[in-house]
Design a protein around this motif. Sequence first.
Motif, PDB file in Angstrom:
ATOM      1  N   THR A   1       0.832  -1.212   0.000  1.00 59.18           N
ATOM      2  CA  THR A   1       0.000   0.000   0.000  1.00 59.18           C
ATOM      3  C   THR A   1       0.865   1.260   0.000  1.00 59.18           C
ATOM      4  O   THR A   1       0.494   2.273  -0.591  1.00 59.18           O
ATOM      5  CB  THR A   1      -0.957   0.021   1.199  1.00 59.18           C
ATOM      6  OG1 THR A   1      -0.213  -0.133   2.415  1.00 59.18           O
ATOM      7  CG2 THR A   1      -1.981  -1.096   1.096  1.00 59.18           C
ATOM      8  N   ALA A   2       2.046   1.193   0.635  1.00 55.96           N
ATOM      9  CA  ALA A   2       2.927   2.359   0.662  1.00 55.96           C
ATOM     10  C   ALA A   2       3.530   2.649  -0.711  1.00 55.96           C
ATOM     11  O   ALA A   2       3.807   3.803  -1.042  1.00 55.96           O
ATOM     12  CB  ALA A   2       4.038   2.154   1.683  1.00 55.96           C
ATOM     13  N   SER A   3       3.731   1.593  -1.510  1.00 55.95           N
ATOM     14  CA  SER A   3       4.354   1.779  -2.828  1.00 55.95           C
ATOM     15  C   SER A   3       3.325   1.951  -3.943  1.00 55.95           C
ATOM     16  O   SER A   3       3.692   2.066  -5.112  1.00 55.95           O
ATOM     17  CB  SER A   3       5.257   0.580  -3.148  1.00 55.95           C
ATOM     18  OG  SER A   3       4.496  -0.613  -3.218  1.00 55.95           O
ATOM     19  N   ASP A   4       2.053   2.000  -3.594  1.00 57.20           N
ATOM     20  CA  ASP A   4       0.997   2.171  -4.588  1.00 57.20           C
ATOM     21  C   ASP A   4       1.065   3.575  -5.195  1.00 57.20           C
ATOM     22  O   ASP A   4       1.653   4.495  -4.616  1.00 57.20           O
ATOM     23  CB  ASP A   4      -0.370   1.958  -3.920  1.00 57.20           C
ATOM     24  CG  ASP A   4      -1.502   1.851  -4.915  1.00 57.20           C
ATOM     25  OD1 ASP A   4      -1.815   0.730  -5.336  1.00 57.20           O
ATOM     26  OD2 ASP A   4      -2.083   2.897  -5.284  1.00 57.20           O
ATOM     27  N   ALA A   5       0.441   3.720  -6.371  1.00 63.18           N
ATOM     28  CA  ALA A   5       0.352   5.048  -6.995  1.00 63.18           C
ATOM     29  C   ALA A   5      -0.365   6.040  -6.079  1.00 63.18           C
ATOM     30  O   ALA A   5      -0.125   7.245  -6.139  1.00 63.18           O
ATOM     31  CB  ALA A   5      -0.367   4.947  -8.336  1.00 63.18           C
ATOM     32  N   PHE A   6      -1.276   5.502  -5.229  1.00 56.46           N
ATOM     33  CA  PHE A   6      -1.965   6.309  -4.218  1.00 56.46           C
ATOM     34  C   PHE A   6      -1.558   5.750  -2.856  1.00 56.46           C
ATOM     35  O   PHE A   6      -2.240   4.881  -2.317  1.00 56.46           O
ATOM     36  CB  PHE A   6      -3.480   6.240  -4.398  1.00 56.46           C
ATOM     37  CG  PHE A   6      -3.943   6.640  -5.770  1.00 56.46           C
ATOM     38  CD1 PHE A   6      -4.052   7.968  -6.122  1.00 56.46           C
ATOM     39  CD2 PHE A   6      -4.285   5.670  -6.716  1.00 56.46           C
ATOM     40  CE1 PHE A   6      -4.479   8.342  -7.388  1.00 56.46           C
ATOM     41  CE2 PHE A   6      -4.721   6.039  -7.980  1.00 56.46           C
ATOM     42  CZ  PHE A   6      -4.808   7.373  -8.317  1.00 56.46           C
ATOM     43  N   PRO A   7      -0.434   6.219  -2.298  1.00 54.65           N
ATOM     44  CA  PRO A   7       0.101   5.587  -1.088  1.00 54.65           C
ATOM     45  C   PRO A   7      -0.878   5.637   0.081  1.00 54.65           C
ATOM     46  O   PRO A   7      -1.617   6.611   0.261  1.00 54.65           O
ATOM     47  CB  PRO A   7       1.360   6.415  -0.782  1.00 54.65           C
ATOM     48  CG  PRO A   7       1.715   7.080  -2.065  1.00 54.65           C
ATOM     49  CD  PRO A   7       0.418   7.325  -2.766  1.00 54.65           C
ATOM     50  N   ALA A   8      -0.867   4.557   0.859  1.00 53.12           N
ATOM     51  CA  ALA A   8      -1.728   4.468   2.033  1.00 53.12           C
ATOM     52  C   ALA A   8      -0.937   3.870   3.178  1.00 53.12           C
ATOM     53  O   ALA A   8       0.148   3.313   2.991  1.00 53.12           O
ATOM     54  CB  ALA A   8      -2.957   3.616   1.730  1.00 53.12           C
ATOM     55  N   ARG A   9      -1.493   3.991   4.366  1.00 52.03           N
ATOM     56  CA  ARG A   9      -0.865   3.470   5.573  1.00 52.03           C
ATOM     57  C   ARG A   9      -1.726   2.365   6.156  1.00 52.03           C
ATOM     58  O   ARG A   9      -2.953   2.425   6.073  1.00 52.03           O
ATOM     59  CB  ARG A   9      -0.706   4.608   6.588  1.00 52.03           C
ATOM     60  CG  ARG A   9       0.479   4.441   7.530  1.00 52.03           C
ATOM     61  CD  ARG A   9       0.797   5.728   8.246  1.00 52.03           C
ATOM     62  NE  ARG A   9      -0.154   6.031   9.299  1.00 52.03           N
ATOM     63  CZ  ARG A   9      -0.506   7.262   9.651  1.00 52.03           C
ATOM     64  NH1 ARG A   9      -0.019   8.295   8.998  1.00 52.03           N
ATOM     65  NH2 ARG A   9      -1.360   7.467  10.632  1.00 52.03           N
TER      66      ARG A   9
END
Length: 281
Positions: A237-245
């Motif tokens: 999720t951190a490396s996604d185009a839309f980073p998330a935590r």
Amino acid sequence: MDEPIPVTRAVDHGTAKLMPDVDRKRAWLLTVDGAPQSYVDLDAPTHLEFEYARRLGHVLDTVGEPGRALDVLHLGGGALTLPRYVAATRPGSRQDVVEADRGLLALVAEHLPVPDDAGITLHPADARTWLEAAPADSADILIADVFGGSRVPAHLTTVAYAAAAERVLRPDGVYLANLADAAPFAFLRSQLATFSTVFEELAVIAEPGVLRGRRFGNAVLLASHRPLDTAVLARRTASDAFPARVEHGAALREFMGAATPVHDENAVPSPEPPDGSFTIG
């Protein structure tokens, strides 16, 4: 070749629109009363456009061995984005989709049909009513993405509902829900408290700005009896185009604070999004 044209139709719970994406040849955005519900690319079912859908996709990819067929129950159908994704990434999966809006199901079946051999069965029914009658221990994954307009219905927020979901899941199954909230997070905290009465393991995936209280947005709730692989999920999720935590463990318990579980007699829908939060066109 004719250009695809938008489709507008009155469905059971509002006005649905299918709008073609000018940048992708057979891709469509579904809205209901202006609120975006789904995005589907018929030529690329693994393409997930919405941020929350991408986060659900990351969880689906990391549950069990990659490519292994799963039994998945979807509460809320929309344009069947995630059922298409599972059918493409985990061939042979058996999927049930429960959608209360028969008119919406008919619209999607007409304009965005799924292949007959996709293993996807549609059920026009209320999500909780169907869930409470479903066989026990019958699903590996349960995905709840149900919105009445832009709000999660109250009867899908309670301890009794969480218990019904737990009954249908297998012992190592995972519950996923798309929720929406903003600071001070009364709704999201209450959902954590509610699901903590039924499941041992909880996690939340959200965009950092949402978690910091800077804006209204989606949060994906995960619940299970077995430990979740939050390290792998956090990297993805951190490396996604839309980073998330990914929040879990002590940090999530601190976030939950003194929130109390929701029961049927005091349940309320999720908060109304501020004007412009999710509206398109």
